[in-house]
Motif scaffolding. Structure first.
Motif, PDB file in Angstrom:
ATOM      1  N   SER A  75       2.129  -9.082   8.804  1.00 42.54           N
ATOM      2  CA  SER A  75       1.387  -7.999   8.159  1.00 42.54           C
ATOM      3  C   SER A  75       1.579  -6.666   8.858  1.00 42.54           C
ATOM      4  O   SER A  75       1.270  -5.611   8.288  1.00 42.54           O
ATOM      5  CB  SER A  75      -0.104  -8.350   8.118  1.00 42.54           C
ATOM      6  OG  SER A  75      -0.660  -8.376   9.426  1.00 42.54           O
ATOM      7  N   SER A  76       2.095  -6.681  10.089  1.00 40.52           N
ATOM      8  CA  SER A  76       2.253  -5.431  10.840  1.00 40.52           C
ATOM      9  C   SER A  76       3.704  -5.009  11.009  1.00 40.52           C
ATOM     10  O   SER A  76       3.988  -4.038  11.710  1.00 40.52           O
ATOM     11  CB  SER A  76       1.600  -5.564  12.226  1.00 40.52           C
ATOM     12  OG  SER A  76       2.216  -6.583  12.996  1.00 40.52           O
ATOM     13  N   GLY A  78       7.746  -4.421   9.048  1.00 41.23           N
ATOM     14  CA  GLY A  78       8.591  -4.330   7.865  1.00 41.23           C
ATOM     15  C   GLY A  78       9.974  -4.803   8.274  1.00 41.23           C
ATOM     16  O   GLY A  78      10.346  -4.713   9.445  1.00 41.23           O
ATOM     17  N   HIS A  99       6.205  -5.289  -4.284  1.00 40.14           N
ATOM     18  CA  HIS A  99       6.040  -5.428  -2.840  1.00 40.14           C
ATOM     19  C   HIS A  99       4.615  -5.049  -2.425  1.00 40.14           C
ATOM     20  O   HIS A  99       4.016  -5.701  -1.565  1.00 40.14           O
ATOM     21  CB  HIS A  99       7.053  -4.543  -2.119  1.00 40.14           C
ATOM     22  CG  HIS A  99       7.081  -4.732  -0.636  1.00 40.14           C
ATOM     23  ND1 HIS A  99       7.717  -5.786  -0.027  1.00 40.14           N
ATOM     24  CD2 HIS A  99       6.553  -3.985   0.375  1.00 40.14           C
ATOM     25  CE1 HIS A  99       7.580  -5.695   1.284  1.00 40.14           C
ATOM     26  NE2 HIS A  99       6.876  -4.620   1.552  1.00 40.14           N
ATOM     27  N   ALA A 100       4.075  -3.997  -3.044  1.00 38.90           N
ATOM     28  CA  ALA A 100       2.704  -3.574  -2.729  1.00 38.90           C
ATOM     29  C   ALA A 100       1.701  -4.676  -3.065  1.00 38.90           C
ATOM     30  O   ALA A 100       0.742  -4.915  -2.316  1.00 38.90           O
ATOM     31  CB  ALA A 100       2.370  -2.292  -3.491  1.00 38.90           C
ATOM     32  N   TYR A 103       1.917  -7.514  -0.420  1.00 38.72           N
ATOM     33  CA  TYR A 103       1.363  -7.178   0.891  1.00 38.72           C
ATOM     34  C   TYR A 103      -0.086  -6.711   0.831  1.00 38.72           C
ATOM     35  O   TYR A 103      -0.636  -6.249   1.823  1.00 38.72           O
ATOM     36  CB  TYR A 103       2.231  -6.109   1.573  1.00 38.72           C
ATOM     37  CG  TYR A 103       3.339  -6.719   2.383  1.00 38.72           C
ATOM     38  CD1 TYR A 103       3.209  -6.927   3.767  1.00 38.72           C
ATOM     39  CD2 TYR A 103       4.526  -7.112   1.785  1.00 38.72           C
ATOM     40  CE1 TYR A 103       4.218  -7.503   4.505  1.00 38.72           C
ATOM     41  CE2 TYR A 103       5.558  -7.694   2.524  1.00 38.72           C
ATOM     42  CZ  TYR A 103       5.386  -7.879   3.879  1.00 38.72           C
ATOM     43  OH  TYR A 103       6.399  -8.456   4.615  1.00 38.72           O
ATOM     44  N   VAL A 105      -1.540  -4.141  -0.643  1.00 37.39           N
ATOM     45  CA  VAL A 105      -1.862  -2.718  -0.567  1.00 37.39           C
ATOM     46  C   VAL A 105      -3.010  -2.438  -1.540  1.00 37.39           C
ATOM     47  O   VAL A 105      -2.949  -2.842  -2.714  1.00 37.39           O
ATOM     48  CB  VAL A 105      -0.631  -1.856  -0.943  1.00 37.39           C
ATOM     49  CG1 VAL A 105      -1.008  -0.374  -0.977  1.00 37.39           C
ATOM     50  CG2 VAL A 105       0.498  -2.091   0.055  1.00 37.39           C
ATOM     51  N   ARG A 110      -1.936   2.246  -4.150  1.00 41.35           N
ATOM     52  CA  ARG A 110      -0.582   1.792  -4.480  1.00 41.35           C
ATOM     53  C   ARG A 110       0.301   2.915  -5.005  1.00 41.35           C
ATOM     54  O   ARG A 110       1.406   3.142  -4.516  1.00 41.35           O
ATOM     55  CB  ARG A 110      -0.653   0.667  -5.510  1.00 41.35           C
ATOM     56  CG  ARG A 110      -1.124  -0.655  -4.947  1.00 41.35           C
ATOM     57  CD  ARG A 110      -1.304  -1.674  -6.056  1.00 41.35           C
ATOM     58  NE  ARG A 110      -2.145  -2.788  -5.606  1.00 41.35           N
ATOM     59  CZ  ARG A 110      -2.805  -3.599  -6.422  1.00 41.35           C
ATOM     60  NH1 ARG A 110      -2.713  -3.423  -7.742  1.00 41.35           N
ATOM     61  NH2 ARG A 110      -3.546  -4.570  -5.930  1.00 41.35           N
ATOM     62  N   ARG A 113       1.198   5.544  -2.336  1.00 40.46           N
ATOM     63  CA  ARG A 113       2.136   5.056  -1.327  1.00 40.46           C
ATOM     64  C   ARG A 113       3.538   4.890  -1.902  1.00 40.46           C
ATOM     65  O   ARG A 113       4.544   5.180  -1.243  1.00 40.46           O
ATOM     66  CB  ARG A 113       1.654   3.732  -0.744  1.00 40.46           C
ATOM     67  CG  ARG A 113       0.443   3.867   0.157  1.00 40.46           C
ATOM     68  CD  ARG A 113       0.335   2.644   1.047  1.00 40.46           C
ATOM     69  NE  ARG A 113      -0.956   2.547   1.698  1.00 40.46           N
ATOM     70  CZ  ARG A 113      -1.283   1.578   2.546  1.00 40.46           C
ATOM     71  NH1 ARG A 113      -0.417   0.622   2.816  1.00 40.46           N
ATOM     72  NH2 ARG A 113      -2.474   1.551   3.104  1.00 40.46           N
ATOM     73  N   ARG A 146      10.819   0.073   0.735  1.00 36.31           N
ATOM     74  CA  ARG A 146      10.019  -1.142   0.558  1.00 36.31           C
ATOM     75  C   ARG A 146       9.486  -1.640   1.901  1.00 36.31           C
ATOM     76  O   ARG A 146       8.340  -2.073   2.013  1.00 36.31           O
ATOM     77  CB  ARG A 146      10.865  -2.223  -0.112  1.00 36.31           C
ATOM     78  CG  ARG A 146      10.049  -3.394  -0.603  1.00 36.31           C
ATOM     79  CD  ARG A 146      10.903  -4.392  -1.334  1.00 36.31           C
ATOM     80  NE  ARG A 146      11.855  -5.041  -0.433  1.00 36.31           N
ATOM     81  CZ  ARG A 146      12.598  -6.091  -0.788  1.00 36.31           C
ATOM     82  NH1 ARG A 146      12.513  -6.574  -2.017  1.00 36.31           N
ATOM     83  NH2 ARG A 146      13.430  -6.632   0.062  1.00 36.31           N
ATOM     84  N   HIS A 150       3.896  -0.844   3.175  1.00 32.50           N
ATOM     85  CA  HIS A 150       2.594  -1.304   3.679  1.00 32.50           C
ATOM     86  C   HIS A 150       2.268  -0.698   5.047  1.00 32.50           C
ATOM     87  O   HIS A 150       1.354  -1.147   5.725  1.00 32.50           O
ATOM     88  CB  HIS A 150       2.563  -2.832   3.758  1.00 32.50           C
ATOM     89  CG  HIS A 150       3.631  -3.420   4.625  1.00 32.50           C
ATOM     90  ND1 HIS A 150       4.958  -3.424   4.278  1.00 32.50           N
ATOM     91  CD2 HIS A 150       3.565  -4.029   5.847  1.00 32.50           C
ATOM     92  CE1 HIS A 150       5.658  -4.017   5.236  1.00 32.50           C
ATOM     93  NE2 HIS A 150       4.842  -4.382   6.196  1.00 32.50           N
ATOM     94  N   ARG A 151       3.026   0.342   5.399  1.00 30.85           N
ATOM     95  CA  ARG A 151       2.807   1.119   6.627  1.00 30.85           C
ATOM     96  C   ARG A 151       2.818   0.245   7.883  1.00 30.85           C
ATOM     97  O   ARG A 151       1.829   0.176   8.620  1.00 30.85           O
ATOM     98  CB  ARG A 151       1.496   1.915   6.517  1.00 30.85           C
ATOM     99  CG  ARG A 151       1.561   2.963   5.420  1.00 30.85           C
ATOM    100  CD  ARG A 151       0.301   3.784   5.308  1.00 30.85           C
ATOM    101  NE  ARG A 151       0.422   4.789   4.263  1.00 30.85           N
ATOM    102  CZ  ARG A 151      -0.568   5.542   3.822  1.00 30.85           C
ATOM    103  NH1 ARG A 151      -1.778   5.400   4.356  1.00 30.85           N
ATOM    104  NH2 ARG A 151      -0.368   6.436   2.887  1.00 30.85           N
TER     105      ARG A 151
END
Length: 319
Positions: A75-76, A78, A99-100, A103, A105, A110, A113, A146, A150-151
């Motif tokens: 989750s942290s 990419g 993808h959002a 993960y 988002v 959404r 981002r 992508r 999710h940053r």
């Protein structure tokens, strides 16, 4: 340190793909894993991303252990793989939306981002087009978008410019620098392109046969080789005599030429030539990371070997 490895190792039946590697990577750093295909770079990246379990040792990524906390690590981070994995029959924007969702988002974020990510990689105008109409460079940029949607605090890039033309490769380098500078993302890059590691990375680990052979900044690595390099093609070079010269740090054969590492090359060039015999070509230049690799391993980058990809990703795909 945002990433640390502790003797991390991956073994298969007759292959040690990664051999007891210890690394520490700082937050916000662009860190390069440089080496030929089959050296262990992809396998190491796969273990850090929790796609492969270590055989021995462990690692922490963003404070979480790869053995105990794979979900928290995923989750942290990419990840951009060597081969694009976006869906060809969806548009660029639809790929990012999917993808959002995957993960988690938040719904209210959404659209914002997605548009920010598209803008970052200059794909806003083509976001509504099917991915199958994209060029190789555009697909790679979509993969970057992508991976960032999710940053993540950490972005893994596995051979991010593989197979791209020089102009597109330079554009991708520019995007990577912007990510590190503007988004404060820690970026780990695997590559076998010497110029890519030299241009992008704050520090580089040279990996060969599964182990780290050297680790430093690109300039620091080049300083360890010597101040200059003479490369010459000659019929009967007296290698033994050249090696005994006090200002010569090393001699190797590179693609049929003699590569000589030395100090004050300009002052000693004439004497070096006297030991080379009949010379058809001579070049004087400053050391590169390829020279570092030759100096450390005694050889240049090997031809591509599919073994690492086959061993690592087939197993990852099969669970």
């Amino acid at each position: 340190m945002i990433i640390r490895t502790f003797g991390i190792t991956k073994k298969y039946k007759n292959l040690t793909a990664v051999d007891h590697i210890d690394l520490s990577i700082e937050e916000g750093e662009i860190f390069g894993l440089l080496g030929p295909n089959g050296a262990g770079k992809t396998t190491l990246l796969s273990m850090l991303a929790t796609l492969l379990p270590p055989t021995e040792g462990t690692a922490t990524v963003n404070g979480y252990d790869v053995r105990r906390d794979p979900g928290k690590i995923r989750s942290s981070i990419g990840m951009v793989f060597q081969t694009p994995s976006s869906d060809d029959i969806l548009t660029g924007r639809e790929n990012l939306y999917l993808h959002a969702l995957m993960y988690g988002v938040p719904k209210e974020e959404r659209t914002k981002r997605i548009e920010e990510a598209l803008s970052l990689v200059d794909l806003t105008e083509r976001a509504g087009d099917l991915v199958k109409t994209y060029s190789g460079g555009m697909r790679r940029r979509l993969e970057l978008a992508r991976g960032l949607l999710h940053r993540p605090k950490i972005l893994f890039l596995d051979e991010p410019t593989l197979g791209l033309d020089p102009q597109t490769r330079q554009h991708i380098w520019d995007y990577i620098r912007r990510l590190a500078e503007e988004e404060s993302v820690t970026i780990i890059i695997t590559t076998h392109y010497m110029e890519e590691a030299d241009s992008l990375c704050d520090r580089v680990a040279i990996i060969d046969h599964g182990s780290v052979k050297a680790l430093d900044s690109p300039s620091g690595l080049k300083m360890k080789v010597g101040k200059s390099m003479i490369k010459a093609r000659a019929e009967r070079p007296d290698i033994d005599s050249i090696k005994r010269l006090p200002y010569v740090a090393g001699v190797s054969l590179e693609e049929g030429a003699v590569a000589i590492t030395l100090t004050e090359a300009g002052a000693h060039l004439q004497e070096i030539i006297s030991y080379l015999g009949v010379v058809s070509y001579v070049e004087l230049r400053e050391p590169t990371l390829n020279d570092v690799f030759l100096h450390i391993t005694g050889k240049g980058i090997r031809e591509e070997s599919p073994q690492e990809w086959t061993e690592a990703y087939v197993r990852a795909g099969s669970g």
